[in-house]
Design a protein around this motif. Sequence first.
Motif, PDB file in Angstrom:
ATOM      1  N   ASN A   1       0.824  -1.211   0.000  1.00 42.59           N
ATOM      2  CA  ASN A   1       0.000   0.000   0.000  1.00 42.59           C
ATOM      3  C   ASN A   1       0.859   1.261   0.000  1.00 42.59           C
ATOM      4  OD1 ASN A   1      -2.258  -1.651   0.113  1.00 42.59           O
ATOM      5  ND2 ASN A   1      -2.558  -1.411   2.306  1.00 42.59           N
ATOM      6  N   ALA A   2       1.917   1.253   0.796  1.00 43.38           N
ATOM      7  CA  ALA A   2       2.816   2.413   0.848  1.00 43.38           C
ATOM      8  C   ALA A   2       3.450   2.665  -0.513  1.00 43.38           C
ATOM      9  CB  ALA A   2       3.891   2.201   1.909  1.00 43.38           C
ATOM     10  N   GLY A   3       3.647   1.596  -1.278  1.00 42.75           N
ATOM     11  CA  GLY A   3       4.256   1.720  -2.600  1.00 42.75           C
ATOM     12  C   GLY A   3       3.355   2.357  -3.642  1.00 42.75           C
ATOM     13  N   ALA A   4       2.121   2.674  -3.251  1.00 44.62           N
ATOM     14  CA  ALA A   4       1.232   3.419  -4.152  1.00 44.62           C
ATOM     15  C   ALA A   4       1.586   4.898  -4.174  1.00 44.62           C
ATOM     16  CB  ALA A   4      -0.220   3.241  -3.729  1.00 44.62           C
ATOM     17  N   MET A   5       2.440   5.318  -3.239  1.00 44.60           N
ATOM     18  CA  MET A   5       2.825   6.726  -3.140  1.00 44.60           C
ATOM     19  C   MET A   5       4.141   7.005  -3.869  1.00 44.60           C
ATOM     20  SD  MET A   5       1.845   7.771   0.795  1.00 44.60           S
ATOM     21  CE  MET A   5       2.764   6.481   1.629  1.00 44.60           C
ATOM     22  N   GLY A   6       4.380   8.276  -4.125  1.00 41.26           N
ATOM     23  CA  GLY A   6       5.664   8.700  -4.686  1.00 41.26           C
ATOM     24  C   GLY A   6       5.746   8.679  -6.193  1.00 41.26           C
ATOM     25  N   TRP A   7       4.655   8.410  -6.866  1.00 42.30           N
ATOM     26  CA  TRP A   7       4.611   8.378  -8.333  1.00 42.30           C
ATOM     27  C   TRP A   7       3.162   8.635  -8.749  1.00 42.30           C
ATOM     28  CZ3 TRP A   7       1.694   4.430 -10.788  1.00 42.30           C
ATOM     29  CH2 TRP A   7       1.168   3.473  -9.913  1.00 42.30           C
ATOM     30  N   ARG A   8       2.928   8.822 -10.021  1.00 43.66           N
ATOM     31  CA  ARG A   8       1.575   9.030 -10.510  1.00 43.66           C
ATOM     32  C   ARG A   8       1.380   8.351 -11.866  1.00 43.66           C
ATOM     33  NH1 ARG A   8       1.012  10.226  -6.017  1.00 43.66           N
ATOM     34  NH2 ARG A   8       0.022  12.066  -5.098  1.00 43.66           N
ATOM     35  N   LEU A   9       0.209   7.786 -12.033  1.00 40.70           N
ATOM     36  CA  LEU A   9      -0.190   7.274 -13.344  1.00 40.70           C
ATOM     37  C   LEU A   9      -0.236   8.425 -14.341  1.00 40.70           C
ATOM     38  CD1 LEU A   9      -3.252   5.155 -12.145  1.00 40.70           C
ATOM     39  CD2 LEU A   9      -1.240   4.181 -13.306  1.00 40.70           C
ATOM     40  N   SER A  10       0.062   8.122 -15.593  1.00 40.56           N
ATOM     41  CA  SER A  10      -0.149   9.136 -16.624  1.00 40.56           C
ATOM     42  C   SER A  10      -1.651   9.335 -16.786  1.00 40.56           C
ATOM     43  CB  SER A  10       0.451   8.682 -17.958  1.00 40.56           C
ATOM     44  OG  SER A  10      -0.291   7.589 -18.479  1.00 40.56           O
ATOM     45  N   LYS A  11      -2.032  10.443 -17.371  1.00 36.34           N
ATOM     46  CA  LYS A  11      -3.458  10.710 -17.579  1.00 36.34           C
ATOM     47  C   LYS A  11      -4.083   9.612 -18.437  1.00 36.34           C
ATOM     48  CE  LYS A  11      -6.545  14.547 -18.639  1.00 36.34           C
ATOM     49  NZ  LYS A  11      -6.647  15.949 -19.110  1.00 36.34           N
ATOM     50  N   GLU A  12      -3.340   9.152 -19.414  1.00 34.13           N
ATOM     51  CA  GLU A  12      -3.841   8.111 -20.318  1.00 34.13           C
ATOM     52  C   GLU A  12      -4.035   6.788 -19.576  1.00 34.13           C
ATOM     53  OE1 GLU A  12      -2.187  11.424 -22.276  1.00 34.13           O
ATOM     54  OE2 GLU A  12      -1.138  10.033 -20.916  1.00 34.13           O
ATOM     55  N   ASP A  13      -3.074   6.437 -18.745  1.00 32.33           N
ATOM     56  CA  ASP A  13      -3.187   5.184 -18.005  1.00 32.33           C
ATOM     57  C   ASP A  13      -4.266   5.265 -16.934  1.00 32.33           C
ATOM     58  OD1 ASP A  13      -1.318   3.743 -19.447  1.00 32.33           O
ATOM     59  OD2 ASP A  13       0.360   4.477 -18.239  1.00 32.33           O
ATOM     60  N   ARG A  14      -4.483   6.441 -16.413  1.00 32.65           N
ATOM     61  CA  ARG A  14      -5.567   6.607 -15.437  1.00 32.65           C
ATOM     62  C   ARG A  14      -6.913   6.373 -16.114  1.00 32.65           C
ATOM     63  NH1 ARG A  14      -8.612  10.743 -12.553  1.00 32.65           N
ATOM     64  NH2 ARG A  14      -8.765  10.101 -10.369  1.00 32.65           N
ATOM     65  N   GLU A  15      -7.037   6.877 -17.330  1.00 33.36           N
ATOM     66  CA  GLU A  15      -8.284   6.626 -18.089  1.00 33.36           C
ATOM     67  C   GLU A  15      -8.422   5.141 -18.412  1.00 33.36           C
ATOM     68  OE1 GLU A  15     -10.803   8.706 -18.787  1.00 33.36           O
ATOM     69  OE2 GLU A  15      -9.720  10.088 -17.484  1.00 33.36           O
ATOM     70  N   ARG A  16      -7.326   4.497 -18.742  1.00 32.95           N
ATOM     71  CA  ARG A  16      -7.350   3.047 -19.008  1.00 32.95           C
ATOM     72  C   ARG A  16      -7.805   2.281 -17.779  1.00 32.95           C
ATOM     73  NH1 ARG A  16      -1.815   0.831 -20.434  1.00 32.95           N
ATOM     74  NH2 ARG A  16      -2.975  -1.132 -20.396  1.00 32.95           N
ATOM     75  N   ALA A  17      -7.355   2.717 -16.613  1.00 35.29           N
ATOM     76  CA  ALA A  17      -7.699   2.043 -15.366  1.00 35.29           C
ATOM     77  C   ALA A  17      -9.228   2.063 -15.135  1.00 35.29           C
ATOM     78  CB  ALA A  17      -6.972   2.682 -14.183  1.00 35.29           C
ATOM     79  N   ARG A  18      -9.853   3.138 -15.541  1.00 33.64           N
ATOM     80  CA  ARG A  18     -11.317   3.233 -15.399  1.00 33.64           C
ATOM     81  C   ARG A  18     -12.038   2.117 -16.165  1.00 33.64           C
ATOM     82  NH1 ARG A  18     -13.988   8.333 -14.698  1.00 33.64           N
ATOM     83  NH2 ARG A  18     -12.607   9.973 -13.926  1.00 33.64           N
ATOM     84  N   LEU A  19     -11.440   1.726 -17.275  1.00 32.19           N
ATOM     85  CA  LEU A  19     -12.071   0.708 -18.135  1.00 32.19           C
ATOM     86  C   LEU A  19     -11.817  -0.712 -17.647  1.00 32.19           C
ATOM     87  CD1 LEU A  19     -11.134   2.294 -21.594  1.00 32.19           C
ATOM     88  CD2 LEU A  19     -13.264   2.569 -20.305  1.00 32.19           C
ATOM     89  N   CYS A  20     -11.005  -0.843 -16.614  1.00 31.14           N
ATOM     90  CA  CYS A  20     -10.640  -2.180 -16.103  1.00 31.14           C
ATOM     91  C   CYS A  20     -11.727  -2.789 -15.218  1.00 31.14           C
ATOM     92  CB  CYS A  20      -9.333  -2.108 -15.306  1.00 31.14           C
ATOM     93  SG  CYS A  20      -7.856  -1.837 -16.314  1.00 31.14           S
TER      94      CYS A  20
END
Length: 272
Positions: free
Chosen positions: A252-271
């Motif tokens: 869970n801690a490893g979710a911090m310190g970086w960010r998805l690209s806008k494109e990959d964030r949109e892809r994640a919505r479709l998952c």
Amino acid sequence: MRDMKRIGNDRVTSIGLGTWGIGGKEFPDYSHDREAIEALRYGIELGINLIDTAEFYGAGHSEELVGEAIKPFDRDELFIVSKIWPTHFGYDSAIKAAKASAKRLGTYIDLYLLHWPGDSFEKIKQTLHALEDLVDEGIIRYIGVSNFDLELLRRSQEVMRRYEIVVNQVKYSLMDRTPEETGLLEYMKKEGMTLMAYTPLEKGILARNKCLEEIGKKYGKTAAQVALNYLIWEDNVVAIPKAIRKEHVKENAGAMGWRLSKEDRERARLCV
């Protein structure tokens, strides 16, 4: 790995340590208390400073475990959240409940939330006024709510006398994007209010999502880390996944310190 957001004038990590089910519901025989304490301490050692609990969790025992877990650390570096159950709403009972929670924690409460709306707005109003007096007393530092929809949040803001509502803790995940769909997230952003997302991994369902796993490979991250990063991508969102195993705390801690690209964030919505 510090990845910070604002709550009031304080800075908290974007990922916190949730305690729902710890010290009660899942392990009513207290057999996992030591494991829970060690998991919380491990999270703090990893740099997480946000811990969420409630008087309802384990009938107060979760608060006791948090109080025990934080003893070796500098209290001022931590941000402790607890909540009042609707059966304790009302001015006098709210004062009593908050002081009981602070006693179980062995310390002041940074953020105190109304856990659910209950069935009476008058009781909500009385409780919020009690919390304002508790801020003046030093028992709590900030006031918030939980599970309030947009209309109720606005009504609650209107009855505040001296302080502001700084947090609304609601269910929010890639599978449940209600805060986005209802305009709650956008409203809170405009108001400078933090949205605290609970059940962000949908009890492990998102951690097993193959589509999110594929997105994660690009970043060297897991499906769970992608799901959490989707949430904290928003400037005013923090997430509080519960974990009792150290490997999950670290993940869970490893979710911090970086960010998805806008494109990959949109892809994640479709998952989902």
